[in-house]
Design an enzyme around this catalytic site. Sequence first.
Site, PDB file in Angstrom:
ATOM      1  N   GLU A  12      35.923  41.784  45.095  1.00 39.83           N
ATOM      2  CA  GLU A  12      36.926  40.895  44.480  1.00 39.83           C
ATOM      3  C   GLU A  12      38.343  41.116  45.021  1.00 39.83           C
ATOM      4  OE1 GLU A  12      35.831  38.458  42.547  1.00 39.83           O
ATOM      5  OE2 GLU A  12      33.803  39.280  42.739  1.00 39.83           O
ATOM      6  N   VAL A  13      38.444  41.355  46.317  1.00 37.86           N
ATOM      7  CA  VAL A  13      39.766  41.523  46.926  1.00 37.86           C
ATOM      8  C   VAL A  13      40.193  40.302  47.740  1.00 37.86           C
ATOM      9  CG1 VAL A  13      39.672  44.040  46.992  1.00 37.86           C
ATOM     10  CG2 VAL A  13      38.799  42.721  48.935  1.00 37.86           C
ATOM     11  N   LYS A  37      26.931  35.757  56.977  1.00 42.96           N
ATOM     12  CA  LYS A  37      26.887  36.583  55.767  1.00 42.96           C
ATOM     13  C   LYS A  37      25.586  37.370  55.830  1.00 42.96           C
ATOM     14  CE  LYS A  37      28.428  37.812  51.644  1.00 42.96           C
ATOM     15  NZ  LYS A  37      29.755  38.393  51.383  1.00 42.96           N
ATOM     16  N   ASP A  50      28.763  32.787  49.536  1.00 36.47           N
ATOM     17  CA  ASP A  50      30.079  32.951  50.147  1.00 36.47           C
ATOM     18  C   ASP A  50      30.238  32.122  51.417  1.00 36.47           C
ATOM     19  OD1 ASP A  50      30.718  34.698  48.126  1.00 36.47           O
ATOM     20  OD2 ASP A  50      30.364  36.506  49.320  1.00 36.47           O
ATOM     21  N   GLU A 109      31.158  38.404  57.498  1.00 30.11           N
ATOM     22  CA  GLU A 109      31.738  38.818  56.221  1.00 30.11           C
ATOM     23  C   GLU A 109      30.786  39.744  55.476  1.00 30.11           C
ATOM     24  OE1 GLU A 109      32.964  37.344  51.795  1.00 30.11           O
ATOM     25  OE2 GLU A 109      32.575  35.788  53.294  1.00 30.11           O
ATOM     26  N   ALA A 111      29.703  42.641  52.379  1.00 28.23           N
ATOM     27  CA  ALA A 111      29.639  42.644  50.913  1.00 28.23           C
ATOM     28  C   ALA A 111      30.373  43.884  50.420  1.00 28.23           C
ATOM     29  CB  ALA A 111      28.191  42.662  50.439  1.00 28.23           C
ATOM     30  N   PRO A 200      47.720  33.624  49.350  1.00 27.87           N
ATOM     31  CA  PRO A 200      48.203  33.514  47.970  1.00 27.87           C
ATOM     32  C   PRO A 200      47.079  33.532  46.950  1.00 27.87           C
ATOM     33  CG  PRO A 200      48.461  31.423  49.127  1.00 27.87           C
ATOM     34  CD  PRO A 200      48.048  32.424  50.149  1.00 27.87           C
TER      35      PRO A 200
END
Length: 238
Positions: A12-13, A37, A50, A109, A111, A200
């Site tokens: 969750e970053v 992924k 994702d 990407e 996990a 952002p």
Amino acid sequence: MPVLVITGTGTEVGKTVTTAAIAATALAAGRSVAVLKPAQTGVGPHERGDADEVARLAGAVTTLELARYPEPLAPGTAARRAGLAPVRPREVAEAADKLATEHDLVLVEGAGGLLVRLDDDGGTLADAAQLLDAPVLVVASAGLGTLNTTELTAHELRSRGLDFAGIVIGSWPNEVDLASRCNLADLPMVADAPLLGAVPSGAGAYPPADFRAAAPSWLAPRLGGDWSASAFAVSYAS
């Protein structure tokens, strides 16, 4: 940089939204992009993962998942509990290499963090990056606690001889606290690596057209954008 491995300092970053921003920026520059992924966890067979989210935000990218497991756990654990075959680092490297023959840029990407286990033999995204000899981008959080996890990740990358491309802050807050402002200088210092962007908070909820138009302004030139770490830091100087 035909292959870029994207990891985080934890869950969750903002890895997926950062991956989408890099993909959107590359597509805008006329490059063909694939998103790999290795292991998607915590979603059902017909739910969006994702890689699908990256495609929704970024546009016409090729997406590939090597495995999907229903429980939101580390891939190795999720595979074992589901009675399914795990993904191994060599499979990740082979898939990325194949995609790189057909695309200008392949984004891999991971996990969670760098050392999250893919299998019961201890294989990780770091092992896949070593096999690929690919640079690794670290997505970090903005606020209190990020310096320790970022420095630990940087230390592990260097201990393995991996190319540490730099850091992107995956969710820059709307209301910026003292720790976040200070971390603009402290993150690159503790990691000994450049700050390459700040995405952002809430960017993943932007309409796709707005996301694609804005993405280059969140990323430094090495990632294809026009974001400046020094100018960004000055804008938040206190």
